[in-house]
Scaffold this motif. Structure first.
Motif, mmCIF file in Angstrom:
data_model
loop_
_atom_site.group_PDB
_atom_site.id
_atom_site.type_symbol
_atom_site.label_atom_id
_atom_site.label_comp_id
_atom_site.label_asym_id
_atom_site.label_seq_id
_atom_site.Cartn_x
_atom_site.Cartn_y
_atom_site.Cartn_z
ATOM 1 N N LEU A 37 3.998 -3.429 -3.816
ATOM 2 C CA LEU A 37 5.167 -3.764 -3.003
ATOM 3 C C LEU A 37 6.023 -4.840 -3.664
ATOM 4 C CD1 LEU A 37 3.590 -3.710 0.568
ATOM 5 C CD2 LEU A 37 5.268 -2.113 -0.358
ATOM 6 N N ALA A 38 5.398 -5.700 -4.460
ATOM 7 C CA ALA A 38 6.179 -6.691 -5.207
ATOM 8 C C ALA A 38 7.091 -6.007 -6.219
ATOM 9 C CB ALA A 38 5.247 -7.669 -5.908
ATOM 10 N N ARG A 39 6.644 -4.880 -6.743
ATOM 11 C CA ARG A 39 7.454 -4.115 -7.699
ATOM 12 C C ARG A 39 8.471 -3.217 -6.997
ATOM 13 N NH1 ARG A 39 4.786 -1.746 -13.090
ATOM 14 N NH2 ARG A 39 3.943 -3.680 -13.981
ATOM 15 N N PHE A 40 8.100 -2.737 -5.824
ATOM 16 C CA PHE A 40 8.960 -1.806 -5.091
ATOM 17 C C PHE A 40 9.182 -2.338 -3.670
ATOM 18 C CE2 PHE A 40 6.618 0.543 -8.304
ATOM 19 C CZ PHE A 40 7.615 1.266 -8.943
ATOM 20 N N PRO A 41 9.974 -3.398 -3.531
ATOM 21 C CA PRO A 41 10.168 -4.041 -2.226
ATOM 22 C C PRO A 41 10.906 -3.165 -1.225
ATOM 23 C CG PRO A 41 11.695 -4.944 -3.850
ATOM 24 C CD PRO A 41 10.746 -4.069 -4.602
ATOM 25 N N GLU A 42 11.524 -2.079 -1.676
ATOM 26 C CA GLU A 42 12.218 -1.187 -0.750
ATOM 27 C C GLU A 42 11.280 -0.653 0.335
ATOM 28 O OE1 GLU A 42 14.019 -0.420 -4.896
ATOM 29 O OE2 GLU A 42 12.072 -0.897 -3.994
ATOM 30 N N LEU A 43 10.001 -0.522 -0.002
ATOM 31 C CA LEU A 43 9.047 0.056 0.941
ATOM 32 C C LEU A 43 8.494 -0.961 1.928
ATOM 33 C CD1 LEU A 43 7.233 2.416 -1.564
ATOM 34 C CD2 LEU A 43 8.743 3.088 0.307
ATOM 35 N N ASN A 44 8.743 -2.239 1.678
ATOM 36 C CA ASN A 44 8.324 -3.288 2.617
ATOM 37 C C ASN A 44 9.534 -3.658 3.469
ATOM 38 O OD1 ASN A 44 6.261 -5.157 3.558
ATOM 39 N ND2 ASN A 44 7.519 -6.761 2.665
ATOM 40 N N SER A 45 9.945 -2.726 4.313
ATOM 41 C CA SER A 45 11.214 -2.888 5.013
ATOM 42 C C SER A 45 11.223 -2.104 6.316
ATOM 43 C CB SER A 45 12.364 -2.409 4.119
ATOM 44 O OG SER A 45 12.233 -1.021 3.845
ATOM 45 N N SER A 46 12.339 -2.165 7.009
ATOM 46 C CA SER A 46 12.580 -1.361 8.206
ATOM 47 C C SER A 46 14.076 -1.122 8.319
ATOM 48 C CB SER A 46 12.043 -2.054 9.472
ATOM 49 O OG SER A 46 12.776 -3.237 9.723
ATOM 50 N N ALA A 64 7.915 -11.361 3.137
ATOM 51 C CA ALA A 64 6.463 -11.439 3.255
ATOM 52 C C ALA A 64 5.880 -10.059 3.548
ATOM 53 C CB ALA A 64 6.064 -12.413 4.359
ATOM 54 N N VAL A 65 4.657 -9.841 3.106
ATOM 55 C CA VAL A 65 3.940 -8.601 3.402
ATOM 56 C C VAL A 65 2.931 -8.881 4.510
ATOM 57 C CG1 VAL A 65 2.443 -6.779 2.532
ATOM 58 C CG2 VAL A 65 4.187 -7.764 1.048
ATOM 59 N N HIS A 66 3.212 -8.363 5.688
ATOM 60 C CA HIS A 66 2.258 -8.431 6.794
ATOM 61 C C HIS A 66 1.628 -7.049 6.888
ATOM 62 C CE1 HIS A 66 3.912 -12.285 7.545
ATOM 63 N NE2 HIS A 66 5.030 -11.866 8.094
ATOM 64 N N LEU A 67 0.412 -6.943 6.385
ATOM 65 C CA LEU A 67 -0.219 -5.643 6.147
ATOM 66 C C LEU A 67 -1.011 -5.172 7.364
ATOM 67 C CD1 LEU A 67 -0.690 -3.497 3.908
ATOM 68 C CD2 LEU A 67 -2.837 -4.694 3.402
ATOM 69 N N GLY A 68 -0.579 -4.069 7.943
ATOM 70 C CA GLY A 68 -1.329 -3.456 9.024
ATOM 71 C C GLY A 68 -2.364 -2.488 8.471
ATOM 72 N N PHE A 69 -3.435 -2.298 9.220
ATOM 73 C CA PHE A 69 -4.430 -1.301 8.822
ATOM 74 C C PHE A 69 -4.944 -0.600 10.078
ATOM 75 C CE2 PHE A 69 -6.846 -5.066 9.724
ATOM 76 C CZ PHE A 69 -8.061 -4.635 10.241
ATOM 77 N N ALA A 70 -5.105 0.693 9.975
ATOM 78 C CA ALA A 70 -5.512 1.489 11.128
ATOM 79 C C ALA A 70 -6.988 1.260 11.425
ATOM 80 C CB ALA A 70 -5.252 2.968 10.865
ATOM 81 N N GLY A 114 4.246 -7.050 14.322
ATOM 82 C CA GLY A 114 4.884 -7.731 13.215
ATOM 83 C C GLY A 114 4.525 -7.208 11.844
ATOM 84 N N GLY A 115 3.848 -6.049 11.763
ATOM 85 C CA GLY A 115 3.505 -5.492 10.465
ATOM 86 C C GLY A 115 4.733 -4.996 9.716
ATOM 87 N N THR A 116 4.664 -5.046 8.381
ATOM 88 C CA THR A 116 5.768 -4.563 7.545
ATOM 89 C C THR A 116 5.361 -3.364 6.699
ATOM 90 O OG1 THR A 116 5.203 -6.106 5.753
ATOM 91 C CG2 THR A 116 6.768 -6.874 7.437
ATOM 92 N N PHE A 117 4.063 -3.108 6.557
ATOM 93 C CA PHE A 117 3.546 -1.973 5.781
ATOM 94 C C PHE A 117 2.132 -1.716 6.276
ATOM 95 C CE2 PHE A 117 1.462 0.154 2.260
ATOM 96 C CZ PHE A 117 2.438 0.985 1.736
ATOM 97 N N THR A 118 1.721 -0.438 6.318
ATOM 98 C CA THR A 118 0.399 -0.109 6.854
ATOM 99 C C THR A 118 -0.447 0.635 5.834
ATOM 100 O OG1 THR A 118 1.155 -0.033 9.152
ATOM 101 C CG2 THR A 118 -0.836 1.189 8.643
ATOM 102 N N LEU A 119 -1.715 0.267 5.780
ATOM 103 C CA LEU A 119 -2.718 0.921 4.942
ATOM 104 C C LEU A 119 -3.665 1.697 5.852
ATOM 105 C CD1 LEU A 119 -4.104 1.304 2.175
ATOM 106 C CD2 LEU A 119 -5.322 -0.841 2.581
#
Length: 455
Positions: free
Chosen positions: A294-303, A316-322, A368-373
């Motif tokens: 995500l540091a290389r491709f910040p477009e995906l850490n967005s809404s 910031a990356v607030h990482l959600g996980f299922a 508040g998540g920004t990307f999910t794993l």
């Protein structure tokens, strides 16, 4: 003279407008202290205890268990400053509205002082509660005693109470006789089958005398005459359903995937764990790889802000996980995941997973998540096309890691292979960006040394 103060369901934050009463922790006549939890409620995001900001004697409760209340509706009233309030255990002073009100009732984040006691049922432990006069706690409609019966969660107790099952007559299949949700559901199915047979007998034998079945509580999932079951979409399950539907409606998503050789990643993990210290999880390593990508491709850490017609890229990356729980799928969030190492990520994943399974996640830990794993490999499947966790812009899916034939250094070999899939919002980036992100993740999985560039 006592002053009667009304305590209302507080603003739960995070856009929540109401909650369902799961279990009352106090009775009318009980003495409560400041910030003592008085009721357990389930919101669309979590199950939490609500602390009362007043100290005194409970004079009234509003709403039965299973009732949904809006924010601002009365929960209970407390007599403050009366003679009964002097009998708070461990204290010998008269509470007053000014001295005994904390004013801090934000659910899920704690209050100004630790609660004096929590009336939760623990396996093998009795329930203790302050009372002005001893009296048995019963629910006349259901006939279920809210006593020291060991159950795995309050939801199991509520499910039994709503359907008229006496937990004291059940034998749990869990450790030391712990009653699990599966035990209650099995009993309900048995009751449902018996009732269907009775209904059919009544239809074919008009003069047959059959017992009248108890009327189930509103919103309870019980079999009908044909054996069909209707499960209400409410609480966390309802919120998840709404979010997934909104994701499919609003987000033009696309999915790309790739198979990766995870042999070196697994060897690196084994070497880390052999060196001593806390064990590092595979999920933590994948999360570390995600934050690097995500540091290389910040477009995906967005809404996407639809009203402003803007793409919001997050710093910031607030990482959600299922996380799968007995109450449904939840997505806890690891705050500032980009600043954490593998050891810190492992510990935080373990903490949040435990809280998810026990139903104690706070609203702040679920939003508040920004990307999910999404590690669906734990279910024994190789691939999936995840639904984006709205309003995020992407989700990385990880299948199971299994031995497969693989061409390695020009020769056929058995390697540890994993399928990675990326579902992304096509509004925030094109296929080139998404493919670059996924390829970088795969490269880090195949050659963990690539991560050294960003450590």
């Amino acid at each position: 003279m006592a002053q009667v103060l009304e305590f209302k369901l507080p603003d739960l934050g995070e856009g929540l407008t109401g909650a369902e009463i799961v279990r009352w922790l106090v009775e009318v006549g009980d003495v409560v202290t400041v910030d003592q939890p008085v009721v357990e409620v389930e919101t669309a995001k979590a199950m939490v205890d609500v602390p009362c900001p007043y100290g005194g004697v409970v004079t009234a409760r509003f709403g039965e268990e299973g009732t949904e209340l809006p924010v601002g509706a009365p929960l209970l009233t407390v007599a403050v400053g009366g003679p009964d309030a002097d009998r708070t255990p461990g204290e010998d002073r008269r509470p007053t509205a000014s001295s005994e009100a904390s004013g801090n009732v934000l659910v899920g984040y704690g209050t100004s002082k630790a609660p004096a006691r929590r009336r939760r049922v623990r396996p093998g432990q009795p329930v203790s509660a302050p009372r002005t006069t001893p009296a048995p706690r019963t629910t006349p409609a259901a006939g279920v005693l809210d006593g020291p019966v060991p159950v795995i969660s309050p939801l199991v107790r509520r499910l039994a109470r709503q359907n008229g099952l006496d937990l004291r007559e059940m034998t749990g299949s869990g450790p030391e006789g712990l009653i699990l949700r599966a035990d209650v559901e099995h009993a309900l199915r048995a009751v449902g089958v018996q009732q269907v047979r009775k209904d059919r007998t009544a239809a074919t034998e008009p003069h047959a005398r059959t017992a009248q079945a108890p009327t189930p509580a509103a919103g309870t999932a019980v079999p009908d005459a044909d054996g069909d079951v209707r499960v209400p979409l409410k609480g966390i399950r309802g919120a998840v359903a709404d979010k997934l539907s909104r994701s499919r409606t609003e987000i033009p998503d696309a999915t790309c995937w790739v198979d990766a050789d995870a042999t070196e990643l697994m060897r690196a993990r084994a070497a880390m764990n052999a060196s001593g210290g806390p064990k590092i999880s595979v999920l933590a390593l994948l999360a570390r790889i995600c934050t690097a990508a995500l540091a290389r491709f910040p477009e995906l850490n967005s809404s996407v802000d639809r009203e402003a017609r803007e793409v919001v890229r997050y710093a910031a990356v607030h990482l959600g996980f299922a996380a799968q729980t007995e109450r449904g799928l939840v997505v806890p969030v690891v705050r500032d995941a980009h600043t954490r190492d593998a050891e810190s990520l492992t510990a935080e994943f373990a903490r949040l997973t435990g809280a998810a399974r026990s139903g104690t996640l706070t609203p702040a830990e679920l939003t508040g998540g920004t990307f999910t794993l999404n590690n669906y490999g734990v279910f024994g499947v190789d691939g999936s096309t995840p639904i984006i966790n709205h309003p995020e812009a992407a989700m990385l899916g990880v299948g199971r890691i299994v031995p497969k034939p693989w061409v390695h250094e020009g020769e056929l070999a058995v390697r540890q292979v994993v399928q990675l899939s990326l579902t992304f919002d096509h509004r925030v980036c094109d296929g080139g960006t998404a493919g670059g992100f996924l390829r970088h993740v795969a490269d880090c999985v195949e050659q963990p040394a690539v991560l050294l560039r960003t450590l």
